[in-house]
Design a protein around this motif. Structure first.
Motif, PDB file in Angstrom:
ATOM      1  N   ALA A  58       0.831  -1.213   0.000  1.00  0.00           N
ATOM      2  CA  ALA A  58       0.000   0.000   0.000  1.00  0.00           C
ATOM      3  C   ALA A  58       0.861   1.256   0.000  1.00  0.00           C
ATOM      4  O   ALA A  58       0.503   2.272  -0.619  1.00  0.00           O
ATOM      5  CB  ALA A  58      -0.938  -0.014   1.222  1.00  0.00           C
ATOM      6  N   ILE A  59       2.007   1.208   0.670  1.00  0.00           N
ATOM      7  CA  ILE A  59       2.907   2.369   0.710  1.00  0.00           C
ATOM      8  C   ILE A  59       3.415   2.696  -0.690  1.00  0.00           C
ATOM      9  O   ILE A  59       3.475   3.867  -1.084  1.00  0.00           O
ATOM     10  CB  ILE A  59       4.082   2.099   1.674  1.00  0.00           C
ATOM     11  CG1 ILE A  59       3.583   2.149   3.128  1.00  0.00           C
ATOM     12  CG2 ILE A  59       5.213   3.112   1.468  1.00  0.00           C
ATOM     13  CD1 ILE A  59       4.557   1.573   4.129  1.00  0.00           C
ATOM     14  N   GLU A  60       3.786   1.668  -1.449  1.00  0.00           N
ATOM     15  CA  GLU A  60       4.266   1.918  -2.810  1.00  0.00           C
ATOM     16  C   GLU A  60       3.146   2.489  -3.688  1.00  0.00           C
ATOM     17  O   GLU A  60       3.384   3.353  -4.522  1.00  0.00           O
ATOM     18  CB  GLU A  60       4.831   0.635  -3.418  1.00  0.00           C
ATOM     19  CG  GLU A  60       6.185   0.239  -2.843  1.00  0.00           C
ATOM     20  CD  GLU A  60       7.252   1.277  -3.124  1.00  0.00           C
ATOM     21  OE1 GLU A  60       7.794   1.319  -4.228  1.00  0.00           O
ATOM     22  OE2 GLU A  60       7.540   2.079  -2.202  1.00  0.00           O
ATOM     23  N   ARG A  61       1.917   2.004  -3.481  1.00  0.00           N
ATOM     24  CA  ARG A  61       0.781   2.600  -4.220  1.00  0.00           C
ATOM     25  C   ARG A  61       0.591   4.052  -3.797  1.00  0.00           C
ATOM     26  O   ARG A  61       0.349   4.925  -4.637  1.00  0.00           O
ATOM     27  CB  ARG A  61      -0.501   1.803  -3.962  1.00  0.00           C
ATOM     28  CG  ARG A  61      -0.517   0.422  -4.584  1.00  0.00           C
ATOM     29  CD  ARG A  61      -1.914  -0.157  -4.615  1.00  0.00           C
ATOM     30  NE  ARG A  61      -2.499  -0.301  -3.287  1.00  0.00           N
ATOM     31  CZ  ARG A  61      -2.390  -1.381  -2.538  1.00  0.00           C
ATOM     32  NH1 ARG A  61      -1.699  -2.425  -2.979  1.00  0.00           N
ATOM     33  NH2 ARG A  61      -2.947  -1.443  -1.342  1.00  0.00           N
ATOM     34  N   TYR A  62       0.704   4.304  -2.510  1.00  0.00           N
ATOM     35  CA  TYR A  62       0.575   5.666  -1.988  1.00  0.00           C
ATOM     36  C   TYR A  62       1.632   6.570  -2.618  1.00  0.00           C
ATOM     37  O   TYR A  62       1.332   7.682  -3.074  1.00  0.00           O
ATOM     38  CB  TYR A  62       0.724   5.642  -0.468  1.00  0.00           C
ATOM     39  CG  TYR A  62       0.673   6.999   0.196  1.00  0.00           C
ATOM     40  CD1 TYR A  62      -0.538   7.513   0.674  1.00  0.00           C
ATOM     41  CD2 TYR A  62       1.827   7.760   0.371  1.00  0.00           C
ATOM     42  CE1 TYR A  62      -0.587   8.754   1.287  1.00  0.00           C
ATOM     43  CE2 TYR A  62       1.774   9.002   0.979  1.00  0.00           C
ATOM     44  CZ  TYR A  62       0.571   9.491   1.446  1.00  0.00           C
ATOM     45  OH  TYR A  62       0.525  10.724   2.043  1.00  0.00           O
ATOM     46  N   GLY A  64       3.095   6.167  -5.426  1.00  0.00           N
ATOM     47  CA  GLY A  64       2.747   6.365  -6.832  1.00  0.00           C
ATOM     48  C   GLY A  64       1.671   7.422  -7.008  1.00  0.00           C
ATOM     49  O   GLY A  64       1.773   8.292  -7.885  1.00  0.00           O
ATOM     50  N   PHE A  65       0.634   7.355  -6.179  1.00  0.00           N
ATOM     51  CA  PHE A  65      -0.431   8.362  -6.255  1.00  0.00           C
ATOM     52  C   PHE A  65       0.108   9.745  -5.896  1.00  0.00           C
ATOM     53  O   PHE A  65      -0.285  10.748  -6.494  1.00  0.00           O
ATOM     54  CB  PHE A  65      -1.577   7.998  -5.305  1.00  0.00           C
ATOM     55  CG  PHE A  65      -2.455   6.887  -5.797  1.00  0.00           C
ATOM     56  CD1 PHE A  65      -3.027   6.940  -7.059  1.00  0.00           C
ATOM     57  CD2 PHE A  65      -2.710   5.782  -5.007  1.00  0.00           C
ATOM     58  CE1 PHE A  65      -3.836   5.917  -7.519  1.00  0.00           C
ATOM     59  CE2 PHE A  65      -3.514   4.752  -5.454  1.00  0.00           C
ATOM     60  CZ  PHE A  65      -4.081   4.813  -6.715  1.00  0.00           C
ATOM     61  N   GLN A  66       1.016   9.779  -4.919  1.00  0.00           N
ATOM     62  CA  GLN A  66       1.586  11.061  -4.507  1.00  0.00           C
ATOM     63  C   GLN A  66       2.402  11.678  -5.647  1.00  0.00           C
ATOM     64  O   GLN A  66       2.306  12.884  -5.920  1.00  0.00           O
ATOM     65  CB  GLN A  66       2.461  10.857  -3.274  1.00  0.00           C
ATOM     66  CG  GLN A  66       2.935  12.151  -2.638  1.00  0.00           C
ATOM     67  CD  GLN A  66       3.690  11.897  -1.350  1.00  0.00           C
ATOM     68  OE1 GLN A  66       4.643  11.118  -1.336  1.00  0.00           O
ATOM     69  NE2 GLN A  66       3.265  12.520  -0.272  1.00  0.00           N
ATOM     70  N   GLN A  70       1.605  15.185  -7.623  1.00  0.00           N
ATOM     71  CA  GLN A  70       2.583  16.259  -7.775  1.00  0.00           C
ATOM     72  C   GLN A  70       2.761  16.640  -9.240  1.00  0.00           C
ATOM     73  O   GLN A  70       2.866  17.822  -9.583  1.00  0.00           O
ATOM     74  CB  GLN A  70       3.920  15.826  -7.165  1.00  0.00           C
ATOM     75  CG  GLN A  70       3.890  15.741  -5.644  1.00  0.00           C
ATOM     76  CD  GLN A  70       5.147  15.099  -5.072  1.00  0.00           C
ATOM     77  OE1 GLN A  70       5.954  14.536  -5.809  1.00  0.00           O
ATOM     78  NE2 GLN A  70       5.303  15.174  -3.761  1.00  0.00           N
ATOM     79  N   SER A  71       2.781  15.615 -10.118  1.00  0.00           N
ATOM     80  CA  SER A  71       2.905  15.883 -11.547  1.00  0.00           C
ATOM     81  C   SER A  71       1.690  16.639 -12.064  1.00  0.00           C
ATOM     82  O   SER A  71       1.815  17.612 -12.824  1.00  0.00           O
ATOM     83  CB  SER A  71       3.074  14.567 -12.307  1.00  0.00           C
ATOM     84  OG  SER A  71       3.091  14.789 -13.698  1.00  0.00           O
ATOM     85  N   SER A 173      -7.516   9.072  -3.753  1.00  0.00           N
ATOM     86  CA  SER A 173      -6.781   7.804  -3.730  1.00  0.00           C
ATOM     87  C   SER A 173      -5.696   7.840  -2.660  1.00  0.00           C
ATOM     88  O   SER A 173      -5.465   6.841  -1.958  1.00  0.00           O
ATOM     89  CB  SER A 173      -6.155   7.538  -5.099  1.00  0.00           C
ATOM     90  OG  SER A 173      -7.140   7.408  -6.096  1.00  0.00           O
ATOM     91  N   LEU A 174      -5.025   8.985  -2.528  1.00  0.00           N
ATOM     92  CA  LEU A 174      -4.011   9.131  -1.486  1.00  0.00           C
ATOM     93  C   LEU A 174      -4.612   8.924  -0.099  1.00  0.00           C
ATOM     94  O   LEU A 174      -4.057   8.212   0.736  1.00  0.00           O
ATOM     95  CB  LEU A 174      -3.384  10.522  -1.565  1.00  0.00           C
ATOM     96  CG  LEU A 174      -2.152  10.704  -2.446  1.00  0.00           C
ATOM     97  CD1 LEU A 174      -1.774  12.179  -2.493  1.00  0.00           C
ATOM     98  CD2 LEU A 174      -0.988   9.886  -1.932  1.00  0.00           C
TER      99      LEU A 174
END
Length: 377
Positions: A58-62, A64-66, A70-71, A173-174
């Motif tokens: 879940a952290i890696e998904r988080y 990615g969403f973060q 930012q982008s 999602s974050l």
């Protein structure tokens, strides 16, 4: 008057039997209602490990969403700036059109033929008429520019609206991933808190024993490979241990010996080594805490290389390297979904940020399910 005799009291023996029956029944009932199987240390450790694994996914998904948010925020800022500049240009065009329209209003009140007859200077009038035609042409060009500018502005506003909607979705999602992470970590902590200090120490000792066992197995495999490589073929002279033999003798798994770190790889490893002992913190990229991909990204950033934020994207950051060809500075990846990454340092070991409650450490790469390696371009 009838006889009223007191009821006879039960004997001591009968009282003892009744008391035993009542108390025993109550204890049996209580045990039946509330008894729960006591979890073994092994089952608690397995549950905690699984929860930590799910949390790291879940952290890696988080992360990615973060990164996506930012982008998107950067894109939204750029389009908003573009809209502001477009609106300013359109306002200037409208001002110019207003001036041209006012001039036409002042001169177009009289028929051009009548103006020519009444004008005391016919030649001057014709010159002014030519100028007016130029003004009319200029007005037409301004109108087209204004129309095009308005169309582009409308398109930019529609793009900004869609981008802001994506930004809101990424934010939602974050928030959802953050809740999942916190829930998994809280469950793991609650399980550990039910254990005594002695039991928690036993679990830590088991983890240390597993790491030591993995390191010993890796060293034994390296020794076997070294002996095999050093054994000369029948009738052939023994060759000095170079290449793969020297590498395995030094503790690598197979293949050529990893070159001593130099240049960029040396900078990467120097940075990672300096972080040993710093706490793991999810979604952190330093300087005082790290998660797994945050550490590898920071190490490469120290060497002047920008890596993607999450481990799955770091997996695509360069050519894939065979396990036997690993060199210090390579990224090593674990688990089928590639949710964990470390930094190879040679001798079959890596530096990595493990999980919550742990610190950045050196670990044999054989401890976790190894997937592959990448040498960032």
């Amino acid at each position: 008057m009838g006889n009223h005799r007191k009821p006879s009291l039960p004997s001591r023996a009968r009282l003892a039997v009744l008391t035993t029956a009542v108390v025993g029944g109550a204890v049996l009932a209580a045990g039946t209602a509330h008894a729960e199987p006591t979890p073994t240390l092994a089952s608690v450790k397995e549950q905690v490990d699984n929860l930590n694994k799910e949390a790291e996914q879940a952290i890696e998904r988080y992360n990615g969403f973060q990164e996506k948010r930012q982008s998107l925020q950067g894109d939204a800022n750029r389009i908003q700036d573009k809209i502001a500049r477009g609106q300013h240009a359109l306002n200037e065009l409208r001002t110019s059109l207003g001036a041209v329209a006012g001039e036409q209003y002042r001169t177009n009140g009289i028929d051009p033929g009548v103006q020519l007859m009444l004008d005391s200077d016919p030649a001057g009038y014709l010159e002014r008429a030519a100028v007016q035609n130029q003004v009319a042409d200029s007005q037409a060009a301004l109108l087209k520019q204004a129309s095009d500018a308005q169309r582009r502005l409308d398109q930019d506003r529609a793009e900004a609206t869609a981008m802001l909607a994506q930004l809101d979705a990424a934010g939602a999602s974050l928030d959802e991933e953050k809740k999942q992470i916190q829930a998994k970590l809280a469950q793991a902590e609650a399980l550990l808190n039910k254990l005594s200090a002695a039991d928690r120490a036993r679990i830590n000792a088991q983890e240390s024993a597993e790491k030591a066992k993995a390191a010993a197995q890796q060293a034994a495999a390296a020794d076997r490979a070294s002996r095999s490589a050093e054994r000369p073929a029948p009738g052939a002279a023994a060759a000095p241990a170079t290449g793969s033999a020297a590498g395995t003798a030094a503790g690598t798994t197979a293949g050529p010996a990893p070159a001593s770190a130099s240049g960029r790889a040396a900078d990467v490893i120097k940075f990672a080594t300096a972080q040993l002992g710093k706490p793991y913190e999810w979604s952190s990229t330093g300087p005082n805490t790290f998660d797994c991909s945050g550490l590898t990204g920071a190490a490469y950033r120290a060497a002047g290389v920008k890596l993607p934020r999450i481990s799955q994207d770091q997996w695509k950051s360069g050519p894939h390297i065979a396990r036997g060809d690993l060199q210090p500075g390579d990224l090593v990846f674990f688990y089928d979904d590639i949710h964990h990454v470390g930094l190879y340092i040679g001798d079959g070991k890596m530096i990595h940020a493990p999980r919550k409650g742990k610190n950045v450490e050196v670990l044999p790469i054989s401890v976790m399910p190894y997937v592959g390696a990448v040498r960032p371009a």
